[in-house]
Design a protein around this motif. Structure first.
Motif, PDB file in Angstrom:
ATOM      1  N   TYR A  79      30.526  17.884  18.965  1.00 31.66           N
ATOM      2  CA  TYR A  79      29.516  18.935  19.017  1.00 31.66           C
ATOM      3  C   TYR A  79      29.509  19.754  17.722  1.00 31.66           C
ATOM      4  CZ  TYR A  79      29.963  17.788  23.990  1.00 31.66           C
ATOM      5  OH  TYR A  79      30.029  17.132  25.181  1.00 31.66           O
ATOM      6  N   GLN A  80      30.681  19.866  17.096  1.00 36.43           N
ATOM      7  CA  GLN A  80      30.766  20.567  15.810  1.00 36.43           C
ATOM      8  C   GLN A  80      29.931  19.841  14.755  1.00 36.43           C
ATOM      9  OE1 GLN A  80      34.784  21.029  14.429  1.00 36.43           O
ATOM     10  NE2 GLN A  80      34.224  22.305  12.716  1.00 36.43           N
ATOM     11  N   LEU A  81      29.922  18.511  14.816  1.00 31.52           N
ATOM     12  CA  LEU A  81      29.091  17.705  13.926  1.00 31.52           C
ATOM     13  C   LEU A  81      27.631  18.099  14.060  1.00 31.52           C
ATOM     14  CD1 LEU A  81      28.795  14.986  12.202  1.00 31.52           C
ATOM     15  CD2 LEU A  81      28.376  13.900  14.392  1.00 31.52           C
ATOM     16  N   GLU A  82      27.148  18.213  15.313  1.00 27.70           N
ATOM     17  CA  GLU A  82      25.760  18.587  15.569  1.00 27.70           C
ATOM     18  C   GLU A  82      25.482  20.012  15.058  1.00 27.70           C
ATOM     19  OE1 GLU A  82      21.871  17.982  17.237  1.00 27.70           O
ATOM     20  OE2 GLU A  82      23.517  16.625  16.746  1.00 27.70           O
ATOM     21  N   ALA A  83      26.445  20.914  15.237  1.00 26.34           N
ATOM     22  CA  ALA A  83      26.267  22.298  14.802  1.00 26.34           C
ATOM     23  C   ALA A  83      26.100  22.370  13.279  1.00 26.34           C
ATOM     24  CB  ALA A  83      27.450  23.145  15.252  1.00 26.34           C
ATOM     25  N   PHE A  84      26.933  21.633  12.525  1.00 28.20           N
ATOM     26  CA  PHE A  84      26.809  21.626  11.068  1.00 28.20           C
ATOM     27  C   PHE A  84      25.431  21.112  10.634  1.00 28.20           C
ATOM     28  CE2 PHE A  84      31.553  21.814  10.450  1.00 28.20           C
ATOM     29  CZ  PHE A  84      31.521  22.915   9.606  1.00 28.20           C
ATOM     30  N   TYR A  85      24.950  20.079  11.328  1.00 29.41           N
ATOM     31  CA  TYR A  85      23.661  19.513  10.931  1.00 29.41           C
ATOM     32  C   TYR A  85      22.524  20.511  11.175  1.00 29.41           C
ATOM     33  CZ  TYR A  85      19.950  16.196  10.053  1.00 29.41           C
ATOM     34  OH  TYR A  85      18.850  15.573   9.532  1.00 29.41           O
ATOM     35  N   ARG A  86      22.551  21.197  12.337  1.00 30.93           N
ATOM     36  CA  ARG A  86      21.505  22.179  12.627  1.00 30.93           C
ATOM     37  C   ARG A  86      21.565  23.357  11.648  1.00 30.93           C
ATOM     38  NH1 ARG A  86      18.386  18.693  14.670  1.00 30.93           N
ATOM     39  NH2 ARG A  86      19.258  17.662  16.513  1.00 30.93           N
ATOM     40  N   MET A  87      22.794  23.754  11.233  1.00 36.89           N
ATOM     41  CA  MET A  87      22.925  24.827  10.251  1.00 36.89           C
ATOM     42  C   MET A  87      22.371  24.375   8.896  1.00 36.89           C
ATOM     43  SD  MET A  87      26.611  26.493  11.284  1.00 36.89           S
ATOM     44  CE  MET A  87      26.409  28.005  10.365  1.00 36.89           C
ATOM     45  N   HIS A  88      22.578  23.102   8.577  1.00 37.54           N
ATOM     46  CA  HIS A  88      22.000  22.537   7.351  1.00 37.54           C
ATOM     47  C   HIS A  88      20.472  22.619   7.414  1.00 37.54           C
ATOM     48  CE1 HIS A  88      20.480  19.416   4.665  1.00 37.54           C
ATOM     49  NE2 HIS A  88      20.003  18.783   5.715  1.00 37.54           N
ATOM     50  N   GLU A  89      19.878  22.258   8.565  1.00 37.25           N
ATOM     51  CA  GLU A  89      18.428  22.335   8.725  1.00 37.25           C
ATOM     52  C   GLU A  89      17.929  23.779   8.573  1.00 37.25           C
ATOM     53  OE1 GLU A  89      16.997  18.712  11.587  1.00 37.25           O
ATOM     54  OE2 GLU A  89      17.739  20.512  12.574  1.00 37.25           O
ATOM     55  N   LEU A  90      18.672  24.718   9.166  1.00 41.50           N
ATOM     56  CA  LEU A  90      18.290  26.124   9.076  1.00 41.50           C
ATOM     57  C   LEU A  90      18.296  26.599   7.625  1.00 41.50           C
ATOM     58  CD1 LEU A  90      17.672  28.878  10.379  1.00 41.50           C
ATOM     59  CD2 LEU A  90      20.148  29.192  10.674  1.00 41.50           C
ATOM     60  N   ASP A  91      19.352  26.238   6.858  1.00 44.35           N
ATOM     61  CA  ASP A  91      19.443  26.660   5.456  1.00 44.35           C
ATOM     62  C   ASP A  91      18.307  26.066   4.619  1.00 44.35           C
ATOM     63  OD1 ASP A  91      21.718  28.199   5.843  1.00 44.35           O
ATOM     64  OD2 ASP A  91      23.061  26.506   5.578  1.00 44.35           O
ATOM     65  N   VAL A  92      17.932  24.817   4.909  1.00 44.90           N
ATOM     66  CA  VAL A  92      16.825  24.196   4.167  1.00 44.90           C
ATOM     67  C   VAL A  92      15.526  24.961   4.432  1.00 44.90           C
ATOM     68  CG1 VAL A  92      15.376  22.139   3.993  1.00 44.90           C
ATOM     69  CG2 VAL A  92      17.864  21.913   4.044  1.00 44.90           C
ATOM     70  N   LYS A  93      15.286  25.326   5.711  1.00 48.83           N
ATOM     71  CA  LYS A  93      14.074  26.078   6.052  1.00 48.83           C
ATOM     72  C   LYS A  93      14.056  27.446   5.377  1.00 48.83           C
ATOM     73  CE  LYS A  93      13.001  23.893  10.515  1.00 48.83           C
ATOM     74  NZ  LYS A  93      11.621  23.501  10.178  1.00 48.83           N
ATOM     75  N   LYS A  94      15.254  28.029   5.135  1.00 45.84           N
ATOM     76  CA  LYS A  94      15.355  29.342   4.506  1.00 45.84           C
ATOM     77  C   LYS A  94      15.475  29.236   2.972  1.00 45.84           C
ATOM     78  CE  LYS A  94      18.087  32.291   6.604  1.00 45.84           C
ATOM     79  NZ  LYS A  94      19.321  32.807   7.259  1.00 45.84           N
ATOM     80  N   ASN A  95      15.390  27.975   2.461  1.00 46.04           N
ATOM     81  CA  ASN A  95      15.501  27.711   1.019  1.00 46.04           C
ATOM     82  C   ASN A  95      16.857  28.110   0.446  1.00 46.04           C
ATOM     83  OD1 ASN A  95      12.847  26.707   0.857  1.00 46.04           O
ATOM     84  ND2 ASN A  95      12.046  28.798   0.721  1.00 46.04           N
ATOM     85  N   ASP A  96      17.862  28.139   1.294  1.00 40.48           N
ATOM     86  CA  ASP A  96      19.232  28.422   0.841  1.00 40.48           C
ATOM     87  C   ASP A  96      19.925  27.081   0.586  1.00 40.48           C
ATOM     88  OD1 ASP A  96      21.761  29.277   0.331  1.00 40.48           O
ATOM     89  OD2 ASP A  96      22.021  30.436   2.177  1.00 40.48           O
ATOM     90  N   TYR A  97      19.601  26.472  -0.608  1.00 38.43           N
ATOM     91  CA  TYR A  97      20.045  25.105  -0.852  1.00 38.43           C
ATOM     92  C   TYR A  97      21.552  25.005  -1.057  1.00 38.43           C
ATOM     93  CZ  TYR A  97      15.090  24.179  -1.365  1.00 38.43           C
ATOM     94  OH  TYR A  97      13.755  24.069  -1.137  1.00 38.43           O
TER      95      TYR A  97
END
Length: 615
Positions: free
Chosen positions: A287-305
């Motif tokens: 589940y931690q794997l899934e959490a990291f991926y969703r946080m990656h998606e969130l950062d991309v949407k916020k342009n925090d590359y």
């Protein structure tokens, strides 16, 4: 205490020992007394029961030993009660190992015994579990059919929890079937109907854990339908059920994803942070794997590359360590995806070239302006322009480097998805077809009274060959799912194969030793790892088939900068000059040649065989 108990065993009769085993909750005592019966008693039925209880004591602790003893019990037991239970438990272990043909075969045997004894409760249980096995095999329609039959019996028995379980399994199968059929709305509606039924009946029985899981499944279905209000409602309903904290990490991630999809980024960040804390606390890395991926998606949407890249690297790190059995796409689709990625990369390169040309033009404009300006300030102006351009070039270079890094990551991700989808296609199509062949052969054997021994033998040969093909297919999928194979991966794979070989012939003593000098952090390409694994498999298989050996050894050592794998047996050996060379030896030589290694085969008649690989 155990030694004293063992000394007193000889004074007890066989049945009293069995009664003590049945009543005991101590696995260590059960193993001592059961092994004593196996070693000393000649009564086949009693020895069969001892093997059964010995297998139960190993369940979830050493499933290979449990499986070995269940198989021995099956050949000795006459009691239908223990025999059907042995087949059922054996089926669960085969399912755990993803050995689905064997799982189906043993589950059907359990069902057959329970039907003969008119034990409706266990008939219902077996039917539902057979449906679950079909679900694991991605045969969702068959899963629904079996669970519908099971549900009818559960209704007759008025077994509310059994009804809840059947409703839930039918709901999950409809959800998967809907997604597979281009997100079919009617099938999703069926999934929601059955999952709501499952949750209702689970709450009636007080089984809050199953109700919590079912509400989470309903939330996922609504997410797929993009009905995020309902998705949030049921996901929160799942989280509101008290307890089960160790299992809530994935549900927290699902709620964070809902916030992410609906543009509530701050709420998504808070929820994903909670999910991350939960998965770290309870060690649920999946589940931690899934959490990291969703946080990656969130950062991309916020342009925090910067954070997007960090979270994606953490995601890939966990994914590499958890890849086990895994998922893929069709080959044609994979090629098209790769072409699309290449085109996007070319477009990005062209845009970068245009940006550089614009900068050059701008620089020339500055130079022209400088020439028109006063000669006194020309030097100063040129210097300032140069510094400004240098700063912009650095900034552009950094931006391009970041974009290139993100593009490479995305490309690697797509390639990984393509690889996973290819292996899933192998599993779904070729694996499922091979499984269907085995199931069809078993149905022929059980459905018809075959008296022709040659025909029966031929069917068994086809079934065994197909099973071997499935195992080889799994090895291929395992290698495909990895960009590189560590020595530890290879060591685990070899150990598993030796365990299976030991089950094939328990009279042969196997050993597998790795010298302390070997660097266990060494990594191979997937091709190297697969070829080494295949050569060792072939060498052990040849020893089992031809050598009449009582001992087979696999040893790994280090020689200068090379690894040396030695497979030896004490069998009858052969004359290398006169032996007829089959595909086995030729394939081993070709495989080692393909990875730039060396193979040495040493054998003499009656002196055993040594096969030495140097890579």
């Amino acid at each position: 205490m155990l030694i004293i108990g063992f000394q007193n065993l000889s004074a007890q009769d066989d049945n009293s020992l069995l009664r003590e085993i049945e009543k005991s909750n101590n696995d260590s005592i059960i193993r001592v007394k059961a092994q004593h019966i196996i070693d000393v008693i000649e009564n086949r039925e009693i020895v069969g029961k001892a093997h059964y209880y010995l297998a139960v004591s190993f369940e979830s602790k050493n499933d290979y030993k449990a499986l070995e003893n269940f198989k021995k019990a099956n050949t000795l037991l006459k009691s239908d009660t223990l025999l059907e239970e042995s087949f059922y438990r054996q089926s669960k272990i085969h399912t755990l190992f993803s050995e689905f043909p064997e799982a189906i075969k043993t589950a059907l045997k359990s069902l057959e015994y329970n039907r003969l004894n008119n034990n409706l409760s266990k008939v219902q249980r077996d039917m539902s579990f057979i449906g679950y096995i079909h679900d694991r095999m991605y045969e969702f329609k068959e899963s629904i059919e079996w669970n519908r039959k099971s549900l009818d019996i559960a209704k007759k028995l008025k077994d509310t929890m059994a009804m809840a379980l059947c409703f839930g399994r039918i709901g999950i199968a409809y959800d998967e079937l809907a997604e597979k059929n281009n997100f079919n709305r009617k099938l999703f509606d069926s999934a929601l109907y059955y999952n709501n039924k499952a949750a209702k009946y689970a709450e009636l029985t007080g089984n809050l854990g199953f109700a919590r899981t079912t509400y989470s499944n309903i939330g996922n279905t609504y997410s797929k339908l993009k009905d995020y209000n309902k998705a949030e409602e049921y996901t929160r309903k799942s989280l509101s059920i008290p307890g089960f904290e160790a299992a809530k990490g994935v549900t927290l991630v699902n709620l964070g994803k809902i916030y992410l999809e609906t543009g509530r980024y701050d709420e998504a960040k808070n929820m994903l942070d909670s999910a991350m804390q939960n998965t770290i606390k309870y060690g649920t890395r999946k589940y931690q794997l899934e959490a990291f991926y969703r946080m990656h998606e969130l950062d991309v949407k916020k342009n925090d590359y910067k954070n997007a890249l960090k979270n994606y690297i953490d995601y890939k790190s966990i994914e590499d360590s958890l890849l086990n059995e895994t998922k893929t796409k069709q080959i044609v689709e994979a090629q098209e995806q790769y072409k699309t990625a290449e085109k996007e990369r070319e477009i990005l390169i062209q845009r970068t070239a245009l940006a550089e040309q614009d900068l050059i033009i701008q620089k020339r404009n500055y130079q022209i302006f400088g020439l028109i300006g006063l000669a006194v300030i020309l030097g100063i102006l040129g210097y300032l322009i140069y510094k400004q351009q240098e700063l912009k070039n650095r900034q552009l270079q950094k931006e391009n480097e970041l974009k290139d890094a993100l593009l490479k990551i995305e490309t690697q991700n797509k390639l990984q998805e393509q690889r996973l989808r290819i292996s899933r296609d192998l599993h779904d199509n070729i694996g499922a077809q091979l499984t269907f062949i085995i199931s069809s052969i078993d149905n022929l054997k059980y459905g018809f009274d075959l008296k022709d021994e040659k025909l029966t033998h031929k069917l068994e040969t086809i079934s065994d060959f197909t099973s071997d093909t499935i195992y080889e297919l799994r090895d291929t999928i395992w290698a495909m799912n990895k960009s590189e194979i560590t020595f530890e991966d290879l060591q685990t794979r070899i150990s598993n194969y030796i365990d299976k070989a030991h089950l094939y012939d328990a009279n042969i003593k196997f050993s597998f030793n790795v010298d302390d000098s070997v660097d266990t952090n060494k990594k191979f390409t997937s091709v190297e790892g697969m070829n080494i694994h295949r050569i060792i498999q072939e060498a052990i298989h040849n020893s089992l088939k031809h050598a009449d050996a009582s001992q087979i050894k696999v040893e790994v050592s280090k020689e200068v900068s090379n690894l040396v794998f030695k497979i030896s047996d004490n069998g009858k050996g052969f004359n290398l000059d006169s032996v007829e060379r089959g595909n086995g030896l030729t394939n081993m030589e070709k495989r080692i040649e393909n990875i730039g290694g060396e193979i040495q085969i040493i054998s003499n008649e009656n002196q055993g065989t040594n096969i030495i690989l140097t890579v």
